[in-house]
Design a protein around this motif. Structure first.
Motif, PDB file in Angstrom:
ATOM      1  N   ASN A 216       0.849  -1.184   0.000  1.00  0.00           N
ATOM      2  CA  ASN A 216       0.000   0.000   0.000  1.00  0.00           C
ATOM      3  C   ASN A 216       0.890   1.241   0.000  1.00  0.00           C
ATOM      4  N   GLY A 217       0.821   2.028  -1.091  1.00  0.00           N
ATOM      5  CA  GLY A 217       1.612   3.252  -1.180  1.00  0.00           C
ATOM      6  C   GLY A 217       3.007   3.086  -1.731  1.00  0.00           C
ATOM      7  N   THR A 218       3.473   1.860  -1.861  1.00  0.00           N
ATOM      8  CA  THR A 218       4.813   1.627  -2.410  1.00  0.00           C
ATOM      9  C   THR A 218       4.767   0.427  -3.349  1.00  0.00           C
ATOM     10  N   SER A 219       5.158   0.630  -4.596  1.00  0.00           N
ATOM     11  CA  SER A 219       5.160  -0.455  -5.589  1.00  0.00           C
ATOM     12  C   SER A 219       3.786  -1.115  -5.717  1.00  0.00           C
ATOM     13  N   SER A 220       2.742  -0.330  -5.551  1.00  0.00           N
ATOM     14  CA  SER A 220       1.387  -0.892  -5.550  1.00  0.00           C
ATOM     15  C   SER A 220       0.976  -1.433  -6.905  1.00  0.00           C
ATOM     16  N   ILE A 221       1.701  -1.064  -7.958  1.00  0.00           N
ATOM     17  CA  ILE A 221       1.398  -1.638  -9.267  1.00  0.00           C
ATOM     18  C   ILE A 221       1.576  -3.150  -9.233  1.00  0.00           C
ATOM     19  N   GLU A 222       2.487  -3.633  -8.381  1.00  0.00           N
ATOM     20  CA  GLU A 222       2.686  -5.072  -8.242  1.00  0.00           C
ATOM     21  C   GLU A 222       1.456  -5.743  -7.647  1.00  0.00           C
ATOM     22  N   SER A 223       0.728  -5.031  -6.800  1.00  0.00           N
ATOM     23  CA  SER A 223      -0.498  -5.594  -6.232  1.00  0.00           C
ATOM     24  C   SER A 223      -1.564  -5.782  -7.307  1.00  0.00           C
ATOM     25  N   TRP A 224      -1.634  -4.824  -8.246  1.00  0.00           N
ATOM     26  CA  TRP A 224      -2.593  -4.993  -9.347  1.00  0.00           C
ATOM     27  C   TRP A 224      -2.204  -6.182 -10.214  1.00  0.00           C
ATOM     28  N   ILE A 225      -0.922  -6.319 -10.490  1.00  0.00           N
ATOM     29  CA  ILE A 225      -0.456  -7.450 -11.295  1.00  0.00           C
ATOM     30  C   ILE A 225      -0.738  -8.757 -10.562  1.00  0.00           C
ATOM     31  N   ASP A 226      -0.506  -8.779  -9.253  1.00  0.00           N
ATOM     32  CA  ASP A 226      -0.817  -9.978  -8.461  1.00  0.00           C
ATOM     33  C   ASP A 226      -2.311 -10.280  -8.478  1.00  0.00           C
ATOM     34  N   LEU A 227      -3.138  -9.245  -8.396  1.00  0.00           N
ATOM     35  CA  LEU A 227      -4.588  -9.438  -8.432  1.00  0.00           C
ATOM     36  C   LEU A 227      -5.014 -10.065  -9.751  1.00  0.00           C
ATOM     37  N   THR A 228      -4.441  -9.582 -10.850  1.00  0.00           N
ATOM     38  CA  THR A 228      -4.741 -10.146 -12.161  1.00  0.00           C
ATOM     39  C   THR A 228      -4.291 -11.600 -12.252  1.00  0.00           C
TER      40      THR A 228
END
Length: 506
Positions: free
Chosen positions: A442-454
């Motif tokens: 949350n707030g740092t490298s959160s683009i990785e969370s979207w990729i993980d969600l996908t």
């Protein structure tokens, strides 16, 4: 030895890099990258690193936080409606693609192709650093766009309309480059130039760069876990084990602290790029983005329901009530109780100050990746080792955010018998890892969370705004600027591709 004049020149280049706007360099025919006329790697590297840092700190982190429902928009602002509608077009987020090629890759390629005219200076270490940053950024581009220019890219005047390479082919080529670059570092000539203070990320510590390369590579290999290539993954991890560099043991961060007059500061054009997104220079007053970026009720509820003390570090309490209140992502919020003064905002564990280090890859993220790799059988140790990595990752997140008595508080947190919090209480270990990784990023490298969600579908049950039509995006569209200048090569795309054109690894 760098002179003071050189250092001042580099700081000026930082200022220019911070305010530059990405545009295509595919059509730049003025300079030959194989015979650079002016700069040297020592001057070019920190500029490339700052562009890389700023792009990941700003657009990529903001996009990620919105798409995994960490942040929302209050009712007194009409900004950010795209995140509730998901009506992405080829005109949105174009700087991700453009800055990667026009600024970051341009300068990194310059370094990779540079040969000292006198033959006196060996730039092996600079070139290794460039390869690692390129690998990191290509991974993101492939994850977000699919096929992108690779083998014919970054040639500037030699090829202004590069072909697009297959996404999986690029992934494996980058993995090979990350394998080779660690060997290059381990076998660098004894007289190789030490980047030292010109390296704003690892200050020339090449052992840390080697560990970073391994950590990026493992992240990519874990991302391939759904593709049925376990033998390939196992072989690549064996090469990581063989090179002896291990994985990162502390967060990889950027800050030009040794260049010019002391790195990130409150001065205009010199603030930490994430801080600069939310705060005004010099005064530190709240910028508009700081006012229209508030907590989502989903994130607040998860943290509150699980007694997570990171709540008060990830978010700041509402100005009117002092409470931690979030809101749904929607374009039709009511007015009373849902304005920016009624809702929690980005918190003090993320916005520490204008001179804060900018996280590129957190230790927490690297440990969660290792935990997932262990659960999947790619790394040894079984359940006990995976649990240790998982809990160490949570401890690292607590420490990073500045939770008081971080280790003790983290142990109390993950000691709860709550699904996706306590290891033993979690029936699906992958879900627990990805869910806790979502909190940590949350707030740092959160683009990785979207990729993980996908990739995984976790965190489960994240809401989809009603205005979006009920489907979550899985990718971005190629920029219209790229379509216009390279139409013969850009893959055919339509607006529905945002929802239907899955990444190759899904």
């Amino acid at each position: 030895m760098k002179t003071k004049n050189i250092k001042k020149s580099v700081m000026l280049m930082f200022a220019l890099a911070l305010v530059s706007v990405g545009c295509s360099d595919f059509v730049d025919v003025n300079d030959n990258p194989n015979n650079p006329p002016i700069s040297t790697p020592s001057l070019t590297l920190p500029v490339a690193q700052q562009d890389f840092t700023a792009l990941n700190a700003r657009t990529l982190t903001y996009l990620g936080n919105e798409l995994v429902v960490n942040w929302a928009t209050p009712s007194n602002w009409s900004a950010n409606q795209i995140y509730a509608r998901y009506n992405f077009t080829s005109g949105d987020f174009t700087n991700i693609f453009e800055t990667s090629y026009a600024d970051i890759f341009k300068n990194l390629t310059y370094i990779e192709n540079y040969t000292d005219p006198s033959g006196a200076v060996d730039y092996t270490n600079y070139q290794a650093i460039s390869t690692i940053i390129k690998g990191f950024q290509y991974q993101i581009l492939v994850d977000l766009y699919g096929d992108v220019p690779y083998t014919e890219a970054n040639l500037r005047g030699d090829n202004t309309t590069p072909a697009y390479d297959d996404a999986e082919t690029i992934y494996k080529a980058v993995i090979d480059e990350l394998t080779e670059v660690v060997n290059t570092i381990n076998n660098a000539p004894v007289n190789a130039e030490d980047p030292a203070d010109q390296d704003i990320i690892n200050q020339g510590h090449m052992d840390e760069w080697a560990a970073f390369a391994n950590s990026i590579k493992l992240r990519m290999l874990v991302r391939l876990s759904n593709t049925g290539q376990d033998s390939y993954i196992a072989g690549q991890i064996a090469s990581i084990n063989a090179n002896g560099a291990g994985y990162i043991t502390e967060s990889i961060t950027a800050n030009p602290t040794s260049i010019g007059d002391g790195g990130y500061s409150s001065d205009e054009f010199k603030q930490n790029p994430f801080w600069d997104y939310f705060r005004e220079p010099v005064t530190g007053a709240e910028a508009n983005r700081g006012d229209y970026t508030v907590a989502s009720e989903t994130a607040i509820d998860f943290l509150t329901n699980n007694d997570d003390p990171r709540l008060e570090r990830l978010y700041a309490p509402a100005e009117n009530t002092g409470e931690f209140k979030g809101v749904e992502q929607s374009t039709s919020l009511p007015g009373t109780g849902f304005t920016s003064k009624d809702l929690a905002k980005v918190g003090p564990g993320l916005l520490k100050g204008p001179n804060q280090d900018q996280i590129i890859m957190s230790l927490a993220e690297a440990l969660f990746v290792q935990a997932e790799a262990t659960v999947r059988g790619y790394l040894p140790g079984g359940d006990a080792a995976a649990q240790e990595l998982y809990e160490s990752a949570i401890e690292a997140s607590f420490a990073q955010l500045g939770v008081e008595a971080a280790e003790i508080e983290a142990q109390s947190y993950y000691g709860q018998t709550i699904e996706n919090v306590g290891w033993s209480a979690s029936s699906n270990k992958i879900e627990a890892i990805i869910t806790q990784k979502w909190v940590a990023l949350n707030g740092t490298s959160s683009i990785e969370s979207w990729i993980d969600l996908t990739r995984t579908g976790y965190p489960a049950d994240l809401p989809i705004p009603a205005e979006s039509g009920g489907t979550r995006p899985v990718r971005l569209l190629y920029p219209d600027t790229e379509v216009a200048r390279n139409s013969a090569n850009v893959p055919t795309q339509g607006v529905t591709d945002v929802f239907t054109n899955d990444p190759f690894w899904r």
